[in-house]
Design an enzyme around this catalytic site. Structure first.
Site, PDB file in Angstrom:
ATOM      1  N   HIS A  67       0.825  -1.216   0.000  1.00 24.70           N
ATOM      2  CA  HIS A  67       0.000   0.000   0.000  1.00 24.70           C
ATOM      3  C   HIS A  67       0.856   1.261   0.000  1.00 24.70           C
ATOM      4  CE1 HIS A  67       0.780   1.021   4.239  1.00 24.70           C
ATOM      5  NE2 HIS A  67       0.646  -0.272   4.531  1.00 24.70           N
ATOM      6  N   SER A  88       1.451   4.177  -5.077  1.00 21.00           N
ATOM      7  CA  SER A  88       2.045   5.420  -4.592  1.00 21.00           C
ATOM      8  C   SER A  88       3.410   5.182  -3.944  1.00 21.00           C
ATOM      9  CB  SER A  88       1.064   6.093  -3.627  1.00 21.00           C
ATOM     10  OG  SER A  88       1.452   7.399  -3.317  1.00 21.00           O
ATOM     11  N   ASP A 130      -5.570  12.714 -10.819  1.00 19.83           N
ATOM     12  CA  ASP A 130      -4.742  12.584  -9.615  1.00 19.83           C
ATOM     13  C   ASP A 130      -4.075  13.916  -9.285  1.00 19.83           C
ATOM     14  OD1 ASP A 130      -2.927  11.884  -7.611  1.00 19.83           O
ATOM     15  OD2 ASP A 130      -2.561   9.907  -8.474  1.00 19.83           O
ATOM     16  N   HIS A 180      -6.198   9.661  -7.116  1.00 19.82           N
ATOM     17  CA  HIS A 180      -5.184   8.865  -6.428  1.00 19.82           C
ATOM     18  C   HIS A 180      -5.784   7.659  -5.709  1.00 19.82           C
ATOM     19  CE1 HIS A 180      -1.020   8.613  -5.174  1.00 19.82           C
ATOM     20  NE2 HIS A 180      -1.386   8.399  -3.932  1.00 19.82           N
TER      21      HIS A 180
END
Length: 480
Positions: free
Chosen positions: A205, A279, A426, A454
């Site tokens: 993540h 990310s 984003d 995002h």
């Protein structure tokens, strides 16, 4: 038509000027507020925990008493050797953005002085000055007292603060790791019913998130064929979710990668694997891929934060300004600037939000009549300020000089497919970052998802994204 274009250009210029003017005022006030909060937290820490906690506002350490290996420290332009015991942690892991964050007024003053100097001195004199500056920059390294103190603690094996500080949440969920005998990350594993998976997929993540970003969206939506073929392993990064949140950690790239290797690759005996990362997690995914080039079967990156650094720029400082430009607009730039530039303001935000996350979750369920699932809130709330602050600086900013090398290795030494997804809307990581990665790895495929940002690059389109991932893995298996 020309009149409309000119009017639009004028309005855009006025908006830009207003944004800069308002930003200067707002962030000058925030500079002062962070300075005041520094003293407030020092007093609070002393009164509540009976100790003065160092922070990155502190001047460089003057006296360090320890022995062992040598570390070069620069103080006020003078270098000296500081002796510390040996450790796996190296100074290169620590981003200078942790302790070099000049106030906005200071930056503007320096800029003004530099412009005046340009008017006063001729080009030859300026070039000579620049050469001196570059030599000085290469020959010195400034380290803050908190870094030295934390390094000392790690190197001599001290247990500094494994219990949460007064400003961190002390609930059972956030601190379940403290009562466990296993010093590993929390990993949510989903296996085939017969427990005979042919391949493994590791999910990583992003910043202030958790494994729930994957387990609550993608895991239920994979096809029965995928569920019987793959073992899915979603990890909570060090300092986030239900993973350990040691207060004596600097949350460096080395620590994050070592913990993923220990908790996933070793504990689950993973030999070869696919990686899906979002990310900030993309940086960790690339670091793992570089360490295990023969094991990665496919690499899927969502919104990778890669900003090529121009020649002559200080890499870490350049990335910090790209990520957090200290502007009030757009909103995400303002939020990123608060998180990146202000140690004590961001601690206050964590105190209000993270420490009281149970109240916020209750209020959200009450207002929405329990119609909104709170897994995203879980990821956003369940971390400590220490973890978020150090991870942001040491991973995103601190790897500025390493990412080019990682991408080169992926391009030249890895044979796996590289697929990049990015939302058109984003505002956290600009779309250009994905195309920057593609320029470094020409075989990488970039898929731009319209009307997604995002978070909604996954959340809200989880069924479609699950099918896309299965196609990537199937293609990788056919090509291997």
């Amino acid at each position: 038509m020309d009149v409309m274009c000119k009017a639009g250009s004028v309005l855009k210029f006025i908006g830009c000027v207003l944004n800069k003017a308002v930003s200067f005022v707002v962030f000058s006030v925030l500079d002062l507020l962070d300075f005041v909060l520094c003293f407030a937290y020092k007093v609070a820490d002393f009164c509540i925990e009976a100790e003065w906690r160092p922070c990155y506002c502190s001047p460089t350490n003057e006296a360090i008493t320890s022995s062992g290996g040598k570390i070069l420290v620069s103080e006020q332009g003078e270098s000296k050797i500081v002796s510390l015991n040996s450790s796996k942690l190296q100074l290169e892991d620590i981003s200078d953005t942790l302790y070099t964050r000049p106030s906005l007024v200071t930056e503007v003053s320096k800029l003004t002085v530099n412009e005046l100097k340009k008017l006063k001195f001729d080009g030859t004199a300026m070039k000579r000055c620049e050469k001196v500056k570059k030599r000085s920059a290469r020959s010195s390294f400034t380290i803050n007292s908190i870094v030295v103190e934390m390094l000392q603690g790690k190197m001599v094996g001290q247990q500094l603060h494994h219990i949460p500080t007064w400003s961190d949440c002390d609930c059972e969920f956030c601190n379940s790791w403290a009562s466990s005998s296993k010093d590993t990350l929390f990993v949510k594993a989903q296996r085939p019913k017969d427990n005979k998976a042919r391949e493994d997929v590791i999910f990583i993540h992003g910043f202030i998130s958790s494994s729930a970003f994957w387990t609550e969206t993608l895991f239920p939506n994979f096809s029965s064929t995928a569920k019987s073929t793959y073992r899915f392993l979603a990890v909570d990064l060090l300092g986030f979710g239900r993973s350990p949140k040691p207060a004596d950690s600097l949350y460096t790239l080395r620590e994050h990668v070592d913990m993923i290797e220990k908790s996933v690759l070793e504990d689950y005996k993973v030999k070869s694997f696919h990686i899906v990362a979002h990310s900030l997690g993309c940086i960790l995914a690339l670091a793992i891929a570089v360490k295990h080039p023969g094991s990665v079967k496919s690499l899927t990156l969502l919104c990778p934060p890669y900003y090529p650094v121009p020649k002559g720029e200080a890499a870490t400082q350049y990335i910090m300004r790209k990520l957090a430009p200290r502007r009030v607009w757009p909103v995400m730039a303002f939020c990123a600037s608060l998180a990146c530039w202000y140690e004590h303001i961001s601690r206050t935000i964590c105190l209000v939000i993270c420490k009281n996350h149970r109240i916020w979750e209750f209020l959200t369920k009450l207002v929405t009549r329990n119609r909104v699932r709170t897994f995203l809130m879980e990821g956003f709330f369940c971390h400590t300020h220490n973890a978020a602050w150090h991870t942001l600086h040491n991973i995103i900013c601190g790897t500025a000089t390493k990412l080019d090398r990682y991408l080169d290795v992926v391009r030249d030494r890895l044979n796996c497919d590289v697929t990049i997804f990015h939302g058109r809307d984003d505002e956290v990581i600009p779309l250009e970052c994905s195309y920057n990665v593609q320029r470094k790895i020409p075989r990488a495929r970039v898929k731009v998802v319209e009307n997604k940002d995002h978070i909604t690059i996954v959340v809200g389109r989880q069924e479609e994204f699950a099918r896309e991932l299965e196609e990537i893995w199937n293609a990788a298996s056919r090509n291997s």
